[in-house]
Design a protein around this motif. Structure first.
Motif, PDB file in Angstrom:
ATOM      1  N   ALA A  97      -4.990   4.312   1.947  1.00  9.39           N
ATOM      2  CA  ALA A  97      -3.894   4.221   0.978  1.00  9.39           C
ATOM      3  C   ALA A  97      -4.434   3.621  -0.313  1.00  9.39           C
ATOM      4  O   ALA A  97      -5.565   3.127  -0.355  1.00  9.39           O
ATOM      5  N   VAL A  98      -3.590   3.650  -1.333  1.00  7.05           N
ATOM      6  CA  VAL A  98      -3.845   2.859  -2.526  1.00  7.05           C
ATOM      7  C   VAL A  98      -3.208   1.493  -2.281  1.00  7.05           C
ATOM      8  O   VAL A  98      -2.028   1.410  -1.922  1.00  7.05           O
ATOM      9  N   TYR A  99      -3.991   0.459  -2.471  1.00  6.59           N
ATOM     10  CA  TYR A  99      -3.521  -0.904  -2.232  1.00  6.59           C
ATOM     11  C   TYR A  99      -3.220  -1.580  -3.572  1.00  6.59           C
ATOM     12  O   TYR A  99      -4.035  -1.543  -4.502  1.00  6.59           O
ATOM     13  N   PHE A 103       4.957  -2.763   2.568  1.00  3.96           N
ATOM     14  CA  PHE A 103       4.458  -4.133   2.558  1.00  3.96           C
ATOM     15  C   PHE A 103       3.264  -4.274   3.488  1.00  3.96           C
ATOM     16  O   PHE A 103       3.242  -3.694   4.582  1.00  3.96           O
ATOM     17  N   VAL A 104       2.288  -5.073   3.054  1.00  2.00           N
ATOM     18  CA  VAL A 104       1.129  -5.370   3.891  1.00  2.00           C
ATOM     19  C   VAL A 104       1.071  -6.852   4.230  1.00  2.00           C
ATOM     20  O   VAL A 104       1.026  -7.233   5.406  1.00  2.00           O
ATOM     21  N   ALA A 105       1.077  -7.707   3.190  1.00  4.78           N
ATOM     22  CA  ALA A 105       0.952  -9.146   3.424  1.00  4.78           C
ATOM     23  C   ALA A 105       1.444  -9.900   2.201  1.00  4.78           C
ATOM     24  O   ALA A 105       1.454  -9.360   1.092  1.00  4.78           O
ATOM     25  N   ARG A 149       0.838  -1.190   0.000  1.00  7.23           N
ATOM     26  CA  ARG A 149       0.000   0.000   0.000  1.00  7.23           C
ATOM     27  C   ARG A 149       0.879   1.249   0.000  1.00  7.23           C
ATOM     28  O   ARG A 149       2.031   1.217   0.449  1.00  7.23           O
ATOM     29  N   GLN A 150       0.294   2.315  -0.498  1.00  4.26           N
ATOM     30  CA  GLN A 150       1.014   3.576  -0.523  1.00  4.26           C
ATOM     31  C   GLN A 150       0.059   4.710  -0.180  1.00  4.26           C
ATOM     32  O   GLN A 150      -0.932   4.924  -0.882  1.00  4.26           O
ATOM     33  N   ALA A 151       0.365   5.382   0.904  1.00  5.41           N
ATOM     34  CA  ALA A 151      -0.411   6.533   1.332  1.00  5.41           C
ATOM     35  C   ALA A 151       0.197   7.797   0.723  1.00  5.41           C
ATOM     36  O   ALA A 151       1.383   7.817   0.365  1.00  5.41           O
ATOM     37  N   PRO A 152      -0.593   8.860   0.603  1.00  5.29           N
ATOM     38  CA  PRO A 152      -0.081  10.103   0.022  1.00  5.29           C
ATOM     39  C   PRO A 152       1.157  10.604   0.757  1.00  5.29           C
ATOM     40  O   PRO A 152       1.166  10.683   1.988  1.00  5.29           O
ATOM     41  N   GLY A 153       2.196  10.902  -0.002  1.00  2.00           N
ATOM     42  CA  GLY A 153       3.416  11.435   0.571  1.00  2.00           C
ATOM     43  C   GLY A 153       4.293  10.419   1.264  1.00  2.00           C
ATOM     44  O   GLY A 153       5.304  10.787   1.871  1.00  2.00           O
ATOM     45  N   LYS A 154       3.931   9.148   1.171  1.00  2.00           N
ATOM     46  CA  LYS A 154       4.709   8.096   1.827  1.00  2.00           C
ATOM     47  C   LYS A 154       5.187   7.076   0.813  1.00  2.00           C
ATOM     48  O   LYS A 154       4.664   6.974  -0.291  1.00  2.00           O
ATOM     49  N   SER A 169       9.495  -5.356  -2.024  1.00  2.00           N
ATOM     50  CA  SER A 169       8.754  -5.084  -3.258  1.00  2.00           C
ATOM     51  C   SER A 169       9.566  -5.412  -4.506  1.00  2.00           C
ATOM     52  O   SER A 169       8.992  -5.727  -5.551  1.00  2.00           O
ATOM     53  N   ARG A 170      10.889  -5.385  -4.389  1.00  2.00           N
ATOM     54  CA  ARG A 170      11.731  -5.666  -5.570  1.00  2.00           C
ATOM     55  C   ARG A 170      11.708  -7.128  -5.967  1.00  2.00           C
ATOM     56  O   ARG A 170      12.173  -7.493  -7.051  1.00  2.00           O
ATOM     57  N   GLU A 171      11.163  -7.987  -5.107  1.00  2.00           N
ATOM     58  CA  GLU A 171      11.056  -9.412  -5.447  1.00  2.00           C
ATOM     59  C   GLU A 171       9.895  -9.677  -6.397  1.00  2.00           C
ATOM     60  O   GLU A 171       9.807 -10.762  -6.970  1.00  2.00           O
ATOM     61  N   TYR A 172       9.011  -8.715  -6.566  1.00  2.00           N
ATOM     62  CA  TYR A 172       7.783  -8.922  -7.336  1.00  2.00           C
ATOM     63  C   TYR A 172       7.939  -8.369  -8.747  1.00  2.00           C
ATOM     64  O   TYR A 172       8.396  -7.246  -8.943  1.00  2.00           O
ATOM     65  N   ASP A 173       7.525  -9.166  -9.723  1.00  2.00           N
ATOM     66  CA  ASP A 173       7.708  -8.808 -11.123  1.00  2.00           C
ATOM     67  C   ASP A 173       6.498  -8.109 -11.737  1.00  2.00           C
ATOM     68  O   ASP A 173       6.639  -7.375 -12.714  1.00  2.00           O
ATOM     69  N   TYR A 174       5.325  -8.385 -11.198  1.00  2.00           N
ATOM     70  CA  TYR A 174       4.104  -7.867 -11.806  1.00  2.00           C
ATOM     71  C   TYR A 174       3.274  -7.145 -10.751  1.00  2.00           C
ATOM     72  O   TYR A 174       3.175  -7.609  -9.605  1.00  2.00           O
ATOM     73  N   TRP A 175       2.648  -6.044 -11.174  1.00  2.52           N
ATOM     74  CA  TRP A 175       1.873  -5.203 -10.266  1.00  2.52           C
ATOM     75  C   TRP A 175       0.532  -4.832 -10.878  1.00  2.52           C
ATOM     76  O   TRP A 175       0.426  -4.647 -12.099  1.00  2.52           O
TER      77      TRP A 175
END
Length: 124
Positions: free
Chosen positions: A92-94, A47-49, A38-43, A108-114
């Motif tokens: 946040a945006v999840y 990682f969540v899960a 997730r990503q909150a504004p300005g942050k 997050s760098r372990e993940y190839d697709y978003w």
């Protein structure tokens, strides 16, 4: 190329619940790990899960442990994030993410697709 589509975001009052879904376009989904960030504004994105391909290894960020539950249905190529007892700081945006060769990671760098992300807003 795996495509991920999130859904289920929205506006909810503090203490409420939402369930996010992430549908993958490729059958190779079932052989890899999936994660939610997730990503909150300005942050920065955080990682969540995460869940392994078999579902036997599951990881949570400390801030959501005991409130959020990650699960997956490989027959439907879908991963879920059940969010209970939501707090305004969960706003946040999840994003869901796929790591076709991994077992689950908070990096997050372990993940190839978003996916494109889904907005979750928790009002106080």
């Amino acid at each position: 190329q795996v495509q991920l589509v999130e859904s289920g975001g929205g506006l909810v009052q503090a203490g409420g619940s939402l369930r996010l879904s992430c549908a993958a376009s490729d059958r190779t989904f079932s052989s890899g790990a999936m994660g939610w960030f997730r990503q909150a504004p300005g942050k920065e994105r955080e990682f969540v899960a995460a869940i392994s391909w078999s579902g036997t290894s599951i990881y949570y960020a400390g801030s959501v442990k005991g409130r959020f539950t990650i699960s997956r249905d490989n027959a439907k190529n879908t991963v879920y994030l059940q969010m209970n007892s939501l707090k305004p700081e969960d706003t946040a945006v999840y994003y869901c993410a796929a790591d076709p060769t991994g077992y689950g990671s908070s990096n997050s760098r372990e993940y190839d697709y978003w996916g494109q992300g889904t907005q979750v807003t928790v009002s106080s």
